[in-house]
Design a protein around this motif. Sequence first.
Motif, mmCIF file in Angstrom:
data_model
loop_
_atom_site.group_PDB
_atom_site.id
_atom_site.type_symbol
_atom_site.label_atom_id
_atom_site.label_comp_id
_atom_site.label_asym_id
_atom_site.label_seq_id
_atom_site.Cartn_x
_atom_site.Cartn_y
_atom_site.Cartn_z
ATOM 1 N N VAL A 21 0.863 -1.185 0.000
ATOM 2 C CA VAL A 21 0.000 0.000 0.000
ATOM 3 C C VAL A 21 0.897 1.231 0.000
ATOM 4 N N GLY A 23 0.076 4.172 1.484
ATOM 5 C CA GLY A 23 -0.075 5.008 2.673
ATOM 6 C C GLY A 23 -1.281 4.572 3.482
ATOM 7 N N SER A 24 -1.423 5.177 4.643
ATOM 8 C CA SER A 24 -2.583 4.905 5.485
ATOM 9 C C SER A 24 -3.135 6.229 5.979
ATOM 10 N N GLU A 25 -4.338 6.209 6.496
ATOM 11 C CA GLU A 25 -4.984 7.435 6.938
ATOM 12 C C GLU A 25 -4.262 8.074 8.115
ATOM 13 N N ASP A 27 -0.982 7.268 11.364
ATOM 14 C CA ASP A 27 -0.002 6.411 12.013
ATOM 15 C C ASP A 27 -0.483 6.156 13.431
ATOM 16 N N PRO A 43 -4.010 -4.119 12.879
ATOM 17 C CA PRO A 43 -3.779 -2.865 12.162
ATOM 18 C C PRO A 43 -2.600 -2.963 11.203
ATOM 19 N N ILE A 44 -2.644 -2.129 10.181
ATOM 20 C CA ILE A 44 -1.522 -1.984 9.257
ATOM 21 C C ILE A 44 -0.710 -0.785 9.726
ATOM 22 N N THR A 45 0.582 -1.019 9.940
ATOM 23 C CA THR A 45 1.454 0.033 10.453
ATOM 24 C C THR A 45 2.659 0.201 9.537
ATOM 25 N N PHE A 46 3.297 1.343 9.666
ATOM 26 C CA PHE A 46 4.483 1.632 8.860
ATOM 27 C C PHE A 46 5.731 1.365 9.691
ATOM 28 N N TYR A 52 4.857 -0.858 4.882
ATOM 29 C CA TYR A 52 3.644 -1.145 5.638
ATOM 30 C C TYR A 52 3.532 -2.645 5.887
ATOM 31 N N ASN A 55 0.365 -5.702 11.568
ATOM 32 C CA ASN A 55 1.051 -5.628 12.848
ATOM 33 C C ASN A 55 0.771 -6.802 13.781
#
Length: 172
Positions: A21, A23-25, A27, A43-46, A52, A55
Amino acid sequence: NTSGVYPWTISAGINNGIVNVSGSEMDFTDNDLDNFADMGANPITFIRNVGYIINDENTAQVFPVSSLSYLHSRELLIELENQLYDMLLRYQWKFNTPTIRSEIKYRADRICQKLVETNGLYAYKNIIDSTNNTNYIIDLQGSVLDTYIEITKGMGWIVNNICSILQKEHFI
């Protein structure tokens, strides 16, 4: 199976949890991640220098915590059930004899051993003998295979204790 990836492979973290992906909305903070873990979300984290990732590998089973609280465990159980079902189907309407039960145990052990070799199971035990195939069960035209397993666990968190030793004699 592609290069060691199985249905029960843990799909989280920087090894098998990378998602493509851009980006995400937002962090998430450590507090956010704790709250997601409490409710069983993933959750998806950077991660810097990685990208990404997913998690966690929770299911909605958050209390009590058991093997069923983790996706890889549920996938392993589904795979084990399907493989044992396919094997047992070949024995329906065969005679319930010690020889046939021994053959079933051998095949069930082979299925479980393959799961040990691919890090799905840590240990197993199959029982299909006179202890669980009593005369009553046999008279009812039935048979029982009991499979006991211990699922391999992941390392969702790791503690690294670093201690400072100030006196020289501790290094000897």
